[in-house]
Motif scaffolding. Structure first.
Motif, PDB file in Angstrom:
ATOM      1  N   GLY A   6      13.425   4.196 -10.954  1.00 46.93           N
ATOM      2  CA  GLY A   6      13.855   4.405  -9.574  1.00 46.93           C
ATOM      3  C   GLY A   6      13.543   5.839  -9.155  1.00 46.93           C
ATOM      4  O   GLY A   6      13.331   6.708 -10.003  1.00 46.93           O
ATOM      5  N   CYS A   7      13.491   6.052  -7.853  1.00 45.28           N
ATOM      6  CA  CYS A   7      13.331   7.412  -7.313  1.00 45.28           C
ATOM      7  C   CYS A   7      14.474   8.285  -7.788  1.00 45.28           C
ATOM      8  O   CYS A   7      14.309   9.489  -7.970  1.00 45.28           O
ATOM      9  N   ASP A   8      15.625   7.658  -7.923  1.00 40.24           N
ATOM     10  CA  ASP A   8      16.810   8.405  -8.353  1.00 40.24           C
ATOM     11  C   ASP A   8      16.507   9.203  -9.610  1.00 40.24           C
ATOM     12  O   ASP A   8      16.893  10.362  -9.736  1.00 40.24           O
ATOM     13  N   PHE A  21      21.004  11.277   2.148  1.00 35.97           N
ATOM     14  CA  PHE A  21      21.104  10.531   0.888  1.00 35.97           C
ATOM     15  C   PHE A  21      21.855  11.351  -0.167  1.00 35.97           C
ATOM     16  O   PHE A  21      21.578  12.534  -0.358  1.00 35.97           O
ATOM     17  N   TYR A  29      20.671  13.779  -3.783  1.00 31.20           N
ATOM     18  CA  TYR A  29      20.249  15.189  -3.825  1.00 31.20           C
ATOM     19  C   TYR A  29      21.433  16.068  -4.218  1.00 31.20           C
ATOM     20  O   TYR A  29      21.290  16.995  -5.021  1.00 31.20           O
ATOM     21  N   CYS A  53      14.587  14.086   3.824  1.00 32.94           N
ATOM     22  CA  CYS A  53      14.662  12.635   3.693  1.00 32.94           C
ATOM     23  C   CYS A  53      14.033  12.042   4.957  1.00 32.94           C
ATOM     24  O   CYS A  53      14.584  12.169   6.043  1.00 32.94           O
ATOM     25  N   ASN A  97      18.126   8.636   5.383  1.00 35.58           N
ATOM     26  CA  ASN A  97      19.196   7.696   5.101  1.00 35.58           C
ATOM     27  C   ASN A  97      20.487   8.500   5.255  1.00 35.58           C
ATOM     28  O   ASN A  97      20.623   9.505   4.565  1.00 35.58           O
ATOM     29  N   ALA A 120      11.186   6.980   0.842  1.00 36.84           N
ATOM     30  CA  ALA A 120      11.585   5.677   0.290  1.00 36.84           C
ATOM     31  C   ALA A 120      11.330   4.536   1.283  1.00 36.84           C
ATOM     32  O   ALA A 120      11.130   3.395   0.882  1.00 36.84           O
ATOM     33  N   TYR A 121      11.324   4.866   2.577  1.00 34.23           N
ATOM     34  CA  TYR A 121      11.155   3.826   3.610  1.00 34.23           C
ATOM     35  C   TYR A 121       9.812   3.944   4.321  1.00 34.23           C
ATOM     36  O   TYR A 121       9.632   3.422   5.416  1.00 34.23           O
ATOM     37  N   THR A 132       9.195   4.383  -3.449  1.00 33.75           N
ATOM     38  CA  THR A 132       9.921   3.473  -4.330  1.00 33.75           C
ATOM     39  C   THR A 132       9.483   2.022  -4.172  1.00 33.75           C
ATOM     40  O   THR A 132       8.939   1.637  -3.129  1.00 33.75           O
ATOM     41  N   SER A 181      11.895  -0.156  -4.585  1.00 29.83           N
ATOM     42  CA  SER A 181      13.215  -0.763  -4.352  1.00 29.83           C
ATOM     43  C   SER A 181      13.389  -1.313  -2.948  1.00 29.83           C
ATOM     44  O   SER A 181      14.235  -2.166  -2.725  1.00 29.83           O
ATOM     45  N   LYS A 182      12.641  -0.817  -2.001  1.00 33.50           N
ATOM     46  CA  LYS A 182      12.913  -1.184  -0.614  1.00 33.50           C
ATOM     47  C   LYS A 182      11.934  -2.272  -0.159  1.00 33.50           C
ATOM     48  O   LYS A 182      12.189  -3.433  -0.374  1.00 33.50           O
ATOM     49  N   ARG A 198      14.242  -1.193 -10.805  1.00 31.74           N
ATOM     50  CA  ARG A 198      14.271   0.268 -10.869  1.00 31.74           C
ATOM     51  C   ARG A 198      12.887   0.876 -11.129  1.00 31.74           C
ATOM     52  O   ARG A 198      12.553   1.234 -12.260  1.00 31.74           O
ATOM     53  N   VAL A 199      12.069   0.946 -10.111  1.00 35.34           N
ATOM     54  CA  VAL A 199      10.796   1.678 -10.220  1.00 35.34           C
ATOM     55  C   VAL A 199      10.594   2.528  -8.971  1.00 35.34           C
ATOM     56  O   VAL A 199      10.593   2.013  -7.854  1.00 35.34           O
ATOM     57  N   GLY A 200      10.439   3.808  -9.167  1.00 33.47           N
ATOM     58  CA  GLY A 200      10.111   4.717  -8.075  1.00 33.47           C
ATOM     59  C   GLY A 200       9.108   5.723  -8.601  1.00 33.47           C
ATOM     60  O   GLY A 200       8.867   5.783  -9.805  1.00 33.47           O
TER      61      GLY A 200
HETATM   62  C1  LIG Z   1      17.002   3.742  -1.580  1.00 29.57           C
HETATM   63  C2  LIG Z   1      16.571   5.138  -1.557  1.00 29.57           C
HETATM   64  C3  LIG Z   1      15.827   5.664  -2.597  1.00 29.57           C
HETATM   65  C4  LIG Z   1      15.312   4.781  -3.683  1.00 29.57           C
HETATM   66  O1  LIG Z   1      15.947   4.881  -4.821  1.00 29.57           O
HETATM   67  P1  LIG Z   1      15.501   4.056  -6.104  1.00 29.57           P
HETATM   68  O2  LIG Z   1      16.145   4.850  -7.155  1.00 29.57           O
HETATM   69  O3  LIG Z   1      14.001   4.083  -6.174  1.00 29.57           O
HETATM   70  O4  LIG Z   1      16.035   2.678  -5.944  1.00 29.57           O
HETATM   71  C5  LIG Z   1      15.404   6.984  -2.537  1.00 29.57           C
HETATM   72  N1  LIG Z   1      15.703   7.731  -1.476  1.00 29.57           N
HETATM   73  C6  LIG Z   1      16.386   7.236  -0.437  1.00 29.57           C
HETATM   74  C7  LIG Z   1      16.632   8.082   0.748  1.00 29.57           C
HETATM   75  C8  LIG Z   1      16.854   5.939  -0.460  1.00 29.57           C
HETATM   76  O5  LIG Z   1      17.569   5.473   0.569  1.00 29.57           O
END
Ligand SMILES: *Cc1c(COP(=O)(O)O)cnc(C)c1O
Length: 369
Positions: free
Chosen positions: A93-95, A119, A122, A162, A166, A195-196, A222, A224-225, A233-235
């Motif tokens: 994930g990006c996380d 988000f 951070y 961001c 988000n 991410a979007y 990512t 995920s979206k 979980r891949v970013g």
């Molecule tokens: C959902 C989201 C992510 C993605 O996170 P993952 O860990 O890849 O699921 C990253 N940044 C923002 C702003 C998000 O809303």
């Protein structure tokens, strides 16, 4: 046992992440099957079917460690994005990429600038490393890049942008980003979270990857979206080879599992699913805007797959009342917005169900007053 004496001081300041309420939990609590989740910006069409097929086949290889370098996925991404594989880092994930960046670069004396609201990862990564979080509120609810540049000091290590933001769904333009990069010293890392990215329609929207040669810009994307693979979980991050090489030093060797890599690789080639997801989202945004207009509710036009709107009632109450009707949304009080709700754009039917429930909830809350 007094853990207060043992724990790293900085951990005391971290509040655990509050996840969107899981469907299964609401089903159990309400005793109903028909629950919809519009809380975590997941793809309402589900995963790319090609991604699912690829993962199924890989189940037979579960005894093998994943490719620690995510070579095939990086090659495919590099070809698609027009970059070198060495300019990519793939994370759980990006996380994880955010956390790895923090582990590689943030120190206790550093300042890290973020917008407010934005988000939460951070803040988490910053606090984890004991660095100081600097929140910058703009005039509206989106990012004010001028104010964020004003907040830079000699201690600033990084700025998170961001884009789309988000929970607001707002974007910063190419011009705003370039002005920002011009104003901020070159030693400051600039993380552009996209991410979007795939949902954005605004022609003035920048591609963070175009700025990677700058050396300080790390762009995040990512699966995920829009790709619908949040559960895998891949970013990934895109930046200069040198920046990526440093982040790689703190990465665990097998951070992205085998199924996830295979699913992401297949989903990347599934243009049809991507296109359909984009169209459903575009239609859904319009459908929800019309409903908010009809209900007289203020909302922020969104470039992403969620919309932030306000009511005159506490967000927690609206959230709970929607929940009782089997509709899970996100109360934006966790973002410091006590009257705002963030709703993920669903399928037409899901949006309709949400709109109907929201009408009922607003009528109910009004009679209670
Ligand atoms: C959902 C989201 C992510 C993605 O996170 P993952 O860990 O890849 O699921 C990253 N940044 C923002 C702003 C998000 O809303």
């Amino acid at each position: 046992m007094n853990y207060d004496q043992l724990i790293r001081r900085t951990i005391l300041g971290i509040t655990p992440y509050v996840p969107g309420k899981p469907i299964e939990e609401v089903q159990r609590e309400l005793g109903i099957d028909d629950v919809i989740k519009l809380a975590s910006n997941e793809n309402p069409l589900g995963p790319s079917p090609q991604g699912v097929e690829a993962a199924k086949k890989l189940l037979q290889e579960a005894h093998l460690y994943p490719d620690g370098g995510a070579v095939l996925l990086k090659e495919a991404l590099a070809a698609k994005l027009g970059v070198e594989p060495e300019e990519l880092i793939v994370g759980n994930g990006c996380d994880e990429v955010i956390k790895l960046l923090a582990e590689a670069f943030f120190q206790p004396e550093d300042e890290v600038i973020v917008a407010d609201p934005t988000f939460g990862e951070y803040a988490y990564a910053t606090q984890l490393m004991g660095a100081r979080l600097v929140k910058v509120k703009g005039e509206g609810l989106g990012h004010d890049l001028e104010k964020m540049a004003d907040a830079v000091t000699e201690r600033t290590k990084a700025v998170f942008i961001c884009n789309p933001n988000n929970p607001t769904g707002t974007v910063n333009s190419r011009r705003e980003l370039e002005n920002f990069l011009r104003r901020v010293p070159e030693r400051v890392l600039v993380i552009v979270d996209q991410a979007y990215f795939e949902y954005v329609d605004d022609p003035a929207y920048p591609n963070g990857i175009d700025y990677r040669n700058d050396g300080r810009v790390l762009t995040l994307r990512t699966f995920s979206k829009i790709y619908g693979l949040a559960g895998f979980r891949v970013g990934y991050g895109v930046g200069s080879k040198e920046l990526i090489e440093y982040i790689n030093r703190v990465r665990e060797p097998f951070n992205v599992n085998r199924l996830a890599q295979g699913a992401a690789l297949a989903a990347l080639a599934d243009g049809e699913h991507l296109q359909r997801s984009r169209e459903v989202n575009r239609e859904g945004r319009k459908q929800l805007y019309r409903a908010f207009d009809d209900l007289g509710l203020a909302y922020l036009p969104s470039e992403a797959n969620f919309i932030l709107f306000a009511t005159s009632y506490p967000a927690r109450d609206v959230f709970q009342a929607l929940l009782r009707r089997g509709v899970i949304v996100r109360s934006a009080d966790i973002f410091g917005l006590p009257n705002h709700i963030r709703v993920t754009v669903g399928t037409r039917e899901q949006n309709q169900r949400f709109i109907r429930s929201l009408q009922e909830v607003l009528a109910e809350l009004q009679t209670e007053q």
